[in-house]
Design a protein around this motif. Sequence first.
Motif, PDB file in Angstrom:
ATOM      1  N   MET A   1       8.544   5.358  14.643  1.00 31.34           N
ATOM      2  CA  MET A   1       7.581   5.437  13.566  1.00 31.34           C
ATOM      3  C   MET A   1       8.319   5.387  12.230  1.00 31.34           C
ATOM      4  O   MET A   1       9.354   6.011  12.056  1.00 31.34           O
ATOM      5  N   ARG A   2       7.778   4.654  11.309  1.00 29.63           N
ATOM      6  CA  ARG A   2       8.386   4.459   9.993  1.00 29.63           C
ATOM      7  C   ARG A   2       7.574   5.222   8.945  1.00 29.63           C
ATOM      8  O   ARG A   2       6.366   5.082   8.865  1.00 29.63           O
ATOM      9  N   ILE A   3       8.273   6.029   8.145  1.00 28.74           N
ATOM     10  CA  ILE A   3       7.625   6.750   7.048  1.00 28.74           C
ATOM     11  C   ILE A   3       7.629   5.822   5.839  1.00 28.74           C
ATOM     12  O   ILE A   3       8.677   5.371   5.388  1.00 28.74           O
ATOM     13  N   ASP A   4       6.460   5.530   5.313  1.00 29.83           N
ATOM     14  CA  ASP A   4       6.334   4.632   4.155  1.00 29.83           C
ATOM     15  C   ASP A   4       5.820   5.417   2.947  1.00 29.83           C
ATOM     16  O   ASP A   4       4.657   5.804   2.905  1.00 29.83           O
ATOM     17  N   LEU A   5       6.708   5.646   2.011  1.00 32.42           N
ATOM     18  CA  LEU A   5       6.356   6.359   0.785  1.00 32.42           C
ATOM     19  C   LEU A   5       6.372   5.432  -0.427  1.00 32.42           C
ATOM     20  O   LEU A   5       6.496   5.886  -1.563  1.00 32.42           O
ATOM     21  N   SER A   6       6.221   4.134  -0.193  1.00 29.89           N
ATOM     22  CA  SER A   6       6.334   3.164  -1.288  1.00 29.89           C
ATOM     23  C   SER A   6       5.294   3.392  -2.391  1.00 29.89           C
ATOM     24  O   SER A   6       5.604   3.238  -3.576  1.00 29.89           O
ATOM     25  N   ASN A   7       4.075   3.774  -2.023  1.00 31.50           N
ATOM     26  CA  ASN A   7       3.056   4.042  -3.051  1.00 31.50           C
ATOM     27  C   ASN A   7       3.449   5.235  -3.908  1.00 31.50           C
ATOM     28  O   ASN A   7       3.332   5.199  -5.136  1.00 31.50           O
ATOM     29  N   ALA A   8       3.905   6.302  -3.273  1.00 32.27           N
ATOM     30  CA  ALA A   8       4.320   7.501  -4.019  1.00 32.27           C
ATOM     31  C   ALA A   8       5.531   7.198  -4.891  1.00 32.27           C
ATOM     32  O   ALA A   8       5.608   7.655  -6.037  1.00 32.27           O
ATOM     33  N   ILE A   9       6.458   6.424  -4.374  1.00 28.71           N
ATOM     34  CA  ILE A   9       7.652   6.067  -5.156  1.00 28.71           C
ATOM     35  C   ILE A   9       7.260   5.266  -6.393  1.00 28.71           C
ATOM     36  O   ILE A   9       7.741   5.541  -7.501  1.00 28.71           O
ATOM     37  N   ALA A  10       6.372   4.303  -6.222  1.00 24.53           N
ATOM     38  CA  ALA A  10       5.930   3.493  -7.363  1.00 24.53           C
ATOM     39  C   ALA A  10       5.234   4.367  -8.408  1.00 24.53           C
ATOM     40  O   ALA A  10       5.455   4.212  -9.619  1.00 24.53           O
ATOM     41  N   THR A  11       4.413   5.303  -7.942  1.00 19.47           N
ATOM     42  CA  THR A  11       3.714   6.196  -8.867  1.00 19.47           C
ATOM     43  C   THR A  11       4.696   7.083  -9.619  1.00 19.47           C
ATOM     44  O   THR A  11       4.594   7.262 -10.835  1.00 19.47           O
ATOM     45  N   VAL A  12       5.678   7.629  -8.908  1.00 22.59           N
ATOM     46  CA  VAL A  12       6.659   8.511  -9.538  1.00 22.59           C
ATOM     47  C   VAL A  12       7.537   7.731 -10.520  1.00 22.59           C
ATOM     48  O   VAL A  12       7.875   8.242 -11.594  1.00 22.59           O
ATOM     49  N   GLU A  13       7.876   6.493 -10.178  1.00 22.97           N
ATOM     50  CA  GLU A  13       8.648   5.672 -11.110  1.00 22.97           C
ATOM     51  C   GLU A  13       7.844   5.405 -12.385  1.00 22.97           C
ATOM     52  O   GLU A  13       8.384   5.467 -13.490  1.00 22.97           O
ATOM     53  N   ASN A  14       6.565   5.126 -12.221  1.00 20.59           N
ATOM     54  CA  ASN A  14       5.688   4.935 -13.372  1.00 20.59           C
ATOM     55  C   ASN A  14       5.604   6.217 -14.195  1.00 20.59           C
ATOM     56  O   ASN A  14       5.691   6.189 -15.429  1.00 20.59           O
ATOM     57  N   LEU A  15       5.438   7.344 -13.517  1.00 23.84           N
ATOM     58  CA  LEU A  15       5.391   8.640 -14.187  1.00 23.84           C
ATOM     59  C   LEU A  15       6.677   8.892 -14.964  1.00 23.84           C
ATOM     60  O   LEU A  15       6.632   9.302 -16.130  1.00 23.84           O
ATOM     61  N   LEU A  16       7.812   8.626 -14.358  1.00 23.61           N
ATOM     62  CA  LEU A  16       9.095   8.844 -15.028  1.00 23.61           C
ATOM     63  C   LEU A  16       9.230   7.977 -16.271  1.00 23.61           C
ATOM     64  O   LEU A  16       9.663   8.455 -17.329  1.00 23.61           O
ATOM     65  N   ASP A  17       8.834   6.722 -16.166  1.00 25.30           N
ATOM     66  CA  ASP A  17       8.862   5.833 -17.343  1.00 25.30           C
ATOM     67  C   ASP A  17       7.999   6.389 -18.469  1.00 25.30           C
ATOM     68  O   ASP A  17       8.414   6.422 -19.633  1.00 25.30           O
ATOM     69  N   GLU A  18       6.793   6.824 -18.108  1.00 24.67           N
ATOM     70  CA  GLU A  18       5.868   7.366 -19.108  1.00 24.67           C
ATOM     71  C   GLU A  18       6.389   8.677 -19.707  1.00 24.67           C
ATOM     72  O   GLU A  18       6.246   8.923 -20.909  1.00 24.67           O
ATOM     73  N   LEU A  19       6.991   9.520 -18.869  1.00 21.65           N
ATOM     74  CA  LEU A  19       7.555  10.777 -19.360  1.00 21.65           C
ATOM     75  C   LEU A  19       8.683  10.519 -20.361  1.00 21.65           C
ATOM     76  O   LEU A  19       8.756  11.168 -21.403  1.00 21.65           O
ATOM     77  N   ARG A  20       9.533   9.580 -20.010  1.00 20.71           N
ATOM     78  CA  ARG A  20      10.649   9.254 -20.919  1.00 20.71           C
ATOM     79  C   ARG A  20      10.139   8.712 -22.252  1.00 20.71           C
ATOM     80  O   ARG A  20      10.702   9.015 -23.300  1.00 20.71           O
ATOM     81  N   GLU A  21       9.092   7.915 -22.192  1.00 22.14           N
ATOM     82  CA  GLU A  21       8.518   7.363 -23.420  1.00 22.14           C
ATOM     83  C   GLU A  21       7.889   8.465 -24.276  1.00 22.14           C
ATOM     84  O   GLU A  21       7.979   8.437 -25.505  1.00 22.14           O
ATOM     85  N   MET A  22       7.283   9.438 -23.630  1.00 22.04           N
ATOM     86  CA  MET A  22       6.584  10.499 -24.344  1.00 22.04           C
ATOM     87  C   MET A  22       7.512  11.605 -24.836  1.00 22.04           C
ATOM     88  O   MET A  22       7.224  12.272 -25.835  1.00 22.04           O
ATOM     89  N   HIS A  23       8.644  11.785 -24.163  1.00 20.68           N
ATOM     90  CA  HIS A  23       9.587  12.857 -24.484  1.00 20.68           C
ATOM     91  C   HIS A  23      10.044  12.765 -25.944  1.00 20.68           C
ATOM     92  O   HIS A  23      10.355  11.687 -26.436  1.00 20.68           O
ATOM     93  N   ASP A  24      10.064  13.873 -26.614  1.00 21.37           N
ATOM     94  CA  ASP A  24      10.499  13.984 -28.014  1.00 21.37           C
ATOM     95  C   ASP A  24       9.577  13.273 -28.998  1.00 21.37           C
ATOM     96  O   ASP A  24       9.981  12.967 -30.122  1.00 21.37           O
TER      97      ASP A  24
END
Length: 79
Positions: A1-24
């Motif tokens: 069985m293969r664990i597929d977290l690609s949707n969560a990874i894409a969401t977290v990458e998007n979140l990280l980009d947005e967080l970095r843009e918003m920081h400071d």
Amino acid sequence: MRIDLSNAIATVENLLDELREMHDTEVDEAPTRASRRHRVHTRSTLQYLSHLSQRASVEVMDTYYRFKREDDSSRGDHG
């Protein structure tokens, strides 16, 4: 069985980009229309960041329940 977290990874990458843009971000508290629009945009963005974090959590839990269901089925558990 293969664990597929690609949707969560894409969401977290998007979140990280947005967080970095918003920081400071500097928020102008002047009583002008432009400042008010900027504050509204900032509030909306923060709410969106919260949404993204919740979405990532749901995507991980979806994967967990999919795994649990398949694991229980393969072991013959039905509870």
